[in-house]
Design an enzyme around this catalytic site. Structure first.
Site, PDB file in Angstrom:
ATOM      1  N   LYS A 236       0.834  -1.208   0.000  1.00 52.58           N
ATOM      2  CA  LYS A 236       0.000   0.000   0.000  1.00 52.58           C
ATOM      3  C   LYS A 236       0.871   1.261   0.000  1.00 52.58           C
ATOM      4  O   LYS A 236       1.921   1.303   0.647  1.00 52.58           O
ATOM      5  CB  LYS A 236      -0.887  -0.051   1.248  1.00 52.58           C
ATOM      6  CG  LYS A 236      -1.873   1.064   1.410  1.00 52.58           C
ATOM      7  CD  LYS A 236      -2.695   0.805   2.667  1.00 52.58           C
ATOM      8  CE  LYS A 236      -3.642   1.908   3.009  1.00 52.58           C
ATOM      9  NZ  LYS A 236      -4.380   1.617   4.253  1.00 52.58           N
TER      10      LYS A 236
ATOM     11  N   SER B 261      -9.191   2.229   3.531  1.00 57.09           N
ATOM     12  CA  SER B 261      -8.196   2.844   2.668  1.00 57.09           C
ATOM     13  C   SER B 261      -7.275   1.858   1.953  1.00 57.09           C
ATOM     14  O   SER B 261      -6.489   2.257   1.098  1.00 57.09           O
ATOM     15  CB  SER B 261      -7.344   3.819   3.483  1.00 57.09           C
ATOM     16  OG  SER B 261      -6.490   3.151   4.384  1.00 57.09           O
TER      17      SER B 261
ATOM     18  N   SER C 198      -9.681   0.313   7.744  1.00 56.69           N
ATOM     19  CA  SER C 198      -8.986   0.267   6.467  1.00 56.69           C
ATOM     20  C   SER C 198      -8.537  -1.119   6.016  1.00 56.69           C
ATOM     21  O   SER C 198      -8.141  -1.288   4.867  1.00 56.69           O
ATOM     22  CB  SER C 198      -7.769   1.195   6.501  1.00 56.69           C
ATOM     23  OG  SER C 198      -8.193   2.533   6.631  1.00 56.69           O
TER      24      SER C 198
END
Length: 166
Positions: free
Chosen positions: A46, A121, A145
């Protein structure tokens, strides 16, 4: 190459380097020199953690020219475990939203239904894993997330106990 144009899960790649690392891992396995519980396992990362030498944008247009000068502790642990770090996955700007959309890279789509979000996220990682673009993906979770993208994409998301991972 085939899936990412529609999903927009991956924002930066290092194909040649990871191919060389995979070949070296294969050679090590053949010699009985594999080390680490995830030795040779490809992993998406990420765009919210530092990987030395990789761009890090936090999904923000303001950070498009930033390059990490060190590894985050969690990235160092992934490397020590033997993971092959593939590429950067999309995230909302600074990881704030529960959908993966930003002005720097655009919206990430859910591979099961591209009219839907993969959540956020960690939506870029979840979309990539659900589409089979990586077997595992890094995610972090301060307010859902990991859990939201896992639920949106039909995945298992493991959120460690607070303080368990540096």
């Amino acid at each position: 190459d085939r899936l990412n144009p529609e999903l927009n899960a991956v924002t930066w790649r290092r194909d040649e380097a990871v191919r060389a690392e995979a070949k070296a891992a294969e050679d090590a396995v053949m010699k009985g020199e594999a080390s680490g519980p995830f030795f040779g396992v490809p992993m998406a990362i990420k765009d919210l953690v530092f990987v030395e030498g990789w761009p890090i944008t936090f999904g923000s247009k303001s950070s498009l020219d930033h390059v990490a000068g060190f590894d985050s502790n969690v990235v160092a642990a992934f490397k020590q475990a033997g993971c092959l770090l593939l590429y950067r996955t999309n995230t909302p700007e600074f990881g704030i939203l529960a959908v993966t959309e930003n002005e720097a890279w655009g919206a990430t789509r859910n591979p099961w239904d591209t009219s839907r979000t993969p959540g956020g996220s960690s939506g870029g990682s979840a979309s990539a894993v659900a589409a089979g673009m990586a077997p595992i993906g890094h995610a972090n979770d301060g307010g859902g997330s990991i859990r939201i993208p896992a639920a949106c994409c039909g995945l298992v998301g493991l959120k460690p106990s607070r303080g368990r991972v540096s």
